[in-house]
Design a protein around this motif. Sequence first.
Motif, PDB file in Angstrom:
ATOM      1  N   VAL A 194      49.059  49.379  41.476  1.00 42.94           N
ATOM      2  CA  VAL A 194      49.366  48.050  40.956  1.00 42.94           C
ATOM      3  C   VAL A 194      48.320  47.034  41.414  1.00 42.94           C
ATOM      4  CG1 VAL A 194      50.923  47.211  42.812  1.00 42.94           C
ATOM      5  CG2 VAL A 194      51.247  46.457  40.444  1.00 42.94           C
ATOM      6  N   ALA A 195      47.797  47.188  42.639  1.00 44.21           N
ATOM      7  CA  ALA A 195      46.762  46.273  43.114  1.00 44.21           C
ATOM      8  C   ALA A 195      45.489  46.421  42.291  1.00 44.21           C
ATOM      9  CB  ALA A 195      46.479  46.526  44.590  1.00 44.21           C
ATOM     10  N   ASN A 196      45.091  47.659  42.035  1.00 44.65           N
ATOM     11  CA  ASN A 196      43.881  47.890  41.236  1.00 44.65           C
ATOM     12  C   ASN A 196      44.064  47.360  39.813  1.00 44.65           C
ATOM     13  OD1 ASN A 196      42.502  49.110  43.330  1.00 44.65           O
ATOM     14  ND2 ASN A 196      43.064  51.203  42.735  1.00 44.65           N
ATOM     15  N   THR A 197      45.256  47.553  39.257  1.00 48.28           N
ATOM     16  CA  THR A 197      45.501  47.077  37.890  1.00 48.28           C
ATOM     17  C   THR A 197      45.477  45.560  37.830  1.00 48.28           C
ATOM     18  OG1 THR A 197      46.850  49.035  37.433  1.00 48.28           O
ATOM     19  CG2 THR A 197      47.090  47.168  35.938  1.00 48.28           C
ATOM     20  N   SER A 198      46.134  44.909  38.778  1.00 47.58           N
ATOM     21  CA  SER A 198      46.151  43.445  38.765  1.00 47.58           C
ATOM     22  C   SER A 198      44.746  42.878  38.975  1.00 47.58           C
ATOM     23  CB  SER A 198      47.115  42.901  39.823  1.00 47.58           C
ATOM     24  OG  SER A 198      46.724  43.264  41.123  1.00 47.58           O
ATOM     25  N   GLN A 199      43.907  43.599  39.713  1.00 48.56           N
ATOM     26  CA  GLN A 199      42.520  43.140  39.901  1.00 48.56           C
ATOM     27  C   GLN A 199      41.706  43.238  38.617  1.00 48.56           C
ATOM     28  OE1 GLN A 199      41.272  45.456  43.309  1.00 48.56           O
ATOM     29  NE2 GLN A 199      42.822  44.467  44.599  1.00 48.56           N
ATOM     30  N   VAL A 200      42.096  44.134  37.721  1.00 45.95           N
ATOM     31  CA  VAL A 200      41.451  44.193  36.400  1.00 45.95           C
ATOM     32  C   VAL A 200      41.689  42.878  35.664  1.00 45.95           C
ATOM     33  CG1 VAL A 200      41.507  45.310  34.137  1.00 45.95           C
ATOM     34  CG2 VAL A 200      41.567  46.707  36.225  1.00 45.95           C
ATOM     35  N   PHE A 201      42.914  42.373  35.747  1.00 43.39           N
ATOM     36  CA  PHE A 201      43.241  41.100  35.108  1.00 43.39           C
ATOM     37  C   PHE A 201      42.503  39.949  35.794  1.00 43.39           C
ATOM     38  CE2 PHE A 201      46.390  43.848  33.434  1.00 43.39           C
ATOM     39  CZ  PHE A 201      46.948  43.260  32.315  1.00 43.39           C
ATOM     40  N   ASP A 202      42.358  40.033  37.116  1.00 43.66           N
ATOM     41  CA  ASP A 202      41.597  39.003  37.848  1.00 43.66           C
ATOM     42  C   ASP A 202      40.146  38.962  37.381  1.00 43.66           C
ATOM     43  OD1 ASP A 202      43.924  38.729  39.267  1.00 43.66           O
ATOM     44  OD2 ASP A 202      43.146  39.549  41.148  1.00 43.66           O
ATOM     45  N   ARG A 203      39.551  40.130  37.261  1.00 43.20           N
ATOM     46  CA  ARG A 203      38.142  40.174  36.855  1.00 43.20           C
ATOM     47  C   ARG A 203      37.975  39.629  35.435  1.00 43.20           C
ATOM     48  NH1 ARG A 203      38.135  44.828  40.316  1.00 43.20           N
ATOM     49  NH2 ARG A 203      38.783  46.278  38.680  1.00 43.20           N
ATOM     50  N   PHE A 204      38.938  39.924  34.596  1.00 42.58           N
ATOM     51  CA  PHE A 204      38.872  39.359  33.248  1.00 42.58           C
ATOM     52  C   PHE A 204      39.004  37.838  33.313  1.00 42.58           C
ATOM     53  CE2 PHE A 204      40.885  37.582  29.519  1.00 42.58           C
ATOM     54  CZ  PHE A 204      40.088  38.066  28.497  1.00 42.58           C
ATOM     55  N   GLU A 205      39.951  37.347  34.108  1.00 45.04           N
ATOM     56  CA  GLU A 205      40.165  35.904  34.211  1.00 45.04           C
ATOM     57  C   GLU A 205      38.911  35.195  34.731  1.00 45.04           C
ATOM     58  OE1 GLU A 205      43.833  33.141  35.712  1.00 45.04           O
ATOM     59  OE2 GLU A 205      43.058  34.558  37.191  1.00 45.04           O
ATOM     60  N   ASP A 206      38.108  35.884  35.527  1.00 49.83           N
ATOM     61  CA  ASP A 206      36.938  35.266  36.147  1.00 49.83           C
ATOM     62  C   ASP A 206      35.674  35.322  35.285  1.00 49.83           C
ATOM     63  OD1 ASP A 206      38.452  34.653  38.371  1.00 49.83           O
ATOM     64  OD2 ASP A 206      37.870  36.451  39.491  1.00 49.83           O
ATOM     65  N   LEU A 207      35.783  35.773  34.042  1.00 48.56           N
ATOM     66  CA  LEU A 207      34.607  35.780  33.158  1.00 48.56           C
ATOM     67  C   LEU A 207      33.969  34.391  33.114  1.00 48.56           C
ATOM     68  CD1 LEU A 207      35.919  37.975  30.188  1.00 48.56           C
ATOM     69  CD2 LEU A 207      33.953  38.513  31.651  1.00 48.56           C
ATOM     70  N   PRO A 208      32.647  34.295  33.064  1.00 52.16           N
ATOM     71  CA  PRO A 208      31.966  33.001  33.214  1.00 52.16           C
ATOM     72  C   PRO A 208      31.909  32.181  31.923  1.00 52.16           C
ATOM     73  CG  PRO A 208      30.345  34.736  33.012  1.00 52.16           C
ATOM     74  CD  PRO A 208      31.680  35.421  33.029  1.00 52.16           C
ATOM     75  N   PHE A 209      32.930  32.268  31.103  1.00 48.32           N
ATOM     76  CA  PHE A 209      33.015  31.478  29.868  1.00 48.32           C
ATOM     77  C   PHE A 209      34.490  31.371  29.471  1.00 48.32           C
ATOM     78  CE2 PHE A 209      31.412  35.833  29.014  1.00 48.32           C
ATOM     79  CZ  PHE A 209      32.559  36.395  28.473  1.00 48.32           C
ATOM     80  N   PRO A 210      34.844  30.434  28.590  1.00 47.63           N
ATOM     81  CA  PRO A 210      36.245  30.239  28.225  1.00 47.63           C
ATOM     82  C   PRO A 210      36.804  31.418  27.429  1.00 47.63           C
ATOM     83  CG  PRO A 210      34.837  28.861  26.863  1.00 47.63           C
ATOM     84  CD  PRO A 210      33.959  29.451  27.918  1.00 47.63           C
ATOM     85  N   THR A 211      38.099  31.644  27.600  1.00 49.74           N
ATOM     86  CA  THR A 211      38.785  32.709  26.852  1.00 49.74           C
ATOM     87  C   THR A 211      40.037  32.129  26.205  1.00 49.74           C
ATOM     88  OG1 THR A 211      39.952  33.343  28.875  1.00 49.74           O
ATOM     89  CG2 THR A 211      37.950  34.582  28.332  1.00 49.74           C
ATOM     90  N   VAL A 212      40.298  32.568  24.977  1.00 51.24           N
ATOM     91  CA  VAL A 212      41.466  32.095  24.217  1.00 51.24           C
ATOM     92  C   VAL A 212      42.227  33.299  23.686  1.00 51.24           C
ATOM     93  CG1 VAL A 212      42.279  30.782  22.217  1.00 51.24           C
ATOM     94  CG2 VAL A 212      40.306  29.958  23.526  1.00 51.24           C
ATOM     95  N   ALA A 213      43.543  33.338  23.929  1.00 51.82           N
ATOM     96  CA  ALA A 213      44.398  34.404  23.393  1.00 51.82           C
ATOM     97  C   ALA A 213      44.994  33.942  22.073  1.00 51.82           C
ATOM     98  CB  ALA A 213      45.502  34.739  24.376  1.00 51.82           C
ATOM     99  N   ALA A 214      44.895  34.791  21.059  1.00 52.60           N
ATOM    100  CA  ALA A 214      45.510  34.542  19.748  1.00 52.60           C
ATOM    101  C   ALA A 214      46.734  35.460  19.658  1.00 52.60           C
ATOM    102  CB  ALA A 214      44.522  34.838  18.627  1.00 52.60           C
TER     103      ALA A 214
END
Length: 716
Positions: free
Chosen positions: A88-108
Amino acid sequence: MIYTGKSLSVSLLDDGFAELVFDAEGSVNKFDRQTVTELDEATQALLKESGVKGLVVRSAKSAFIVGADITEFTGLFAMDEAEVLNWVANTSQVFDRFEDLPFPTVAAINGFALGGGCEMTLACDLRVADTTASIGLPEVKLGIMPGFGGTVRLPRLIGADNALEWMTTGKDRKGAKALAEGAVDAVVAPESLRDSALSMLKDAADGKFKWEARRAQKKAPLQLNKNEAMMSFSTAQAMVFAQAGKHYPAPHKMVETVQKAAGLDRDGALKLENAGFVALTKTDAAQAQIGIFLADQLVRSKGKKQAKAATKEVKLNAVLGAGIMGGGIAYQSAVKGMPVIMKDINTEALDLGLNEAANILGKGMQRGKVDAKTMAKTLNAITPTLDYNTLKDADLVIEAVVENPKVKGIVLKEVEDVVADDAIICSNTSTISINQLAKSLDKPERFCGMHFFNPVHRMPLVEIIRGENTSEDTINAVVATTLRMGKTPIVVNDCPGFLVNRVLFPYFAGFSKLLIDGADFVAVDKVMEKQFGWPMGPAYLMDVVGIDTGDHAADVMAAGIPERMARIGDDPVTVLYKEKRLGQKNGKGFYNYGKDKRGKPTKVAAEEAYSLLAPITADTKDFDAQDIIARLMIPMANEAIRCLEEGIVGTAAEADMALLYGLGFPPFRGGVFRWIETMGLANFVELADKYASLGPIYQISDGVRKMAAEGKSYFA
């Protein structure tokens, strides 16, 4: 193309913007292990791609992401705590790394964005939903909590109060409500979703939306002062205890986790979430609730396959007998858009049936769930009649007359003489043998049982009983009709009491024996409700079922299975029945029923019941709670095991769902077989052997003894 996987892909659009599209090989998008791995790989690919200005995340399917792949949980949660924590820690860190992308992200967001799907949208900086969207964190229904950052990001996005209400109830939100609460930034028409998301993304990249500040807020401690925090979390704790009680640890753990994490940044808060998630995976409640989910999937899958195989389409239903039950069945057919004829022998009975339907609809209108148009449409779909000939065009007839084999046999034969040769005939009997009733018919192959539970509009289960001559075409058509009526069909084979009542009456017999030995029925009800978790204890349940019905059914069961269910001498139920104490239906049974000054229903232990039972029972004494539970539950478990061993029900999972949907078996225990498995088969055998001297209903089968010795499982 920046990245291509089996579940998702990332492509570069015009003007330096990119698009991540979830499109799994199956019918829906799920966060299984493969998808999580691909999300991380896609994130790494985006980091290596120079010049990306922003990213839209969307689905190519009718739903965004329905959640995690629950089928993986059984194996994952069986690992030791350290392994689960690592996953679960490794999986949640996948979401962290995505959140930290150096540009804006928008979910549709379209369709369902639940559990991990919702957490994916929370990892984005901005969210646009269309009018089909349903967004939520339903993990509590599985006995667990969000594990991919939901307890961290949602409170920092919409406030701790709102977030805890989302998570502890597990209710999803449509787009408009999610917008009002701050979980999404816009709601648009489905055809505008992608363009609107891209437009928002470009505005964010141009600085019109402060996406960096939004992201920083999700990664910072909660903005609550001491007084606000105390009020928020104490209110949440009180609400959770009132609604969930002590048997469901997940909502309590959520409140505790969010409270402890309030002063921490994202990384610290996620460590607490990971630890809370792991602790919940090891609870009996999580094992039980996940088991229910998987069993429900099995039952639904079976039902869909049988319905798909149906060769006869049922367009017009008919119900014989317009009492409370008949009226409820007619309502259920009509409200789901299936026209129904309701037949009886007098207008007073027809009025009773129509009034039952009208009362259900009227209560729905009072709660704002039914409008005048729906009420009129439903009532207009019910055709009352005194004439048998009106049934000649019915495709399926449900007999719901008095529970008497002679009366039912006469009525069934009269129906067969009127309906078309290919019409299906069913009996809504609760205990009488379908094979016995089939002897009244010339074509038993088109006959089966269709056992509804009262109140029909609330109880999800319909037991479909296959007789020895019932054709598979008949079963398939009845399953299809049951599904169209909005009910859950479980097919069982014929025997006295079928499945649900066959396992219920040994439970009632255990209760009667306990009273004879000196137990107080109020104390027994309290233990079975408060400690075991039944919605009603046995005395209250008998009053609701009807003491006359219970006494009659006990006769049927004794005649059908005399070796275990012979009538008990001086049965307390029979004593009350002989004194015309029938339960709720006439306001007096084990309890007296009435209304207070405000018109609210009241239930008071009846002194008259105590007086009537005193001559046949031992002096009142206190029984240990575990003794009470064992004396009631062992007989039920033993009979459920025999039903499985005899092939009355196909699987332990179906038996569990039947008891859950038909009797209200406590969900946190997962069903009677899950209760046995949680205890351990060897421990169950040992427990049952302690009570074997109480009679045949306490004596286990050779089959379960052998399974326990060989270390086998009912869910293997």
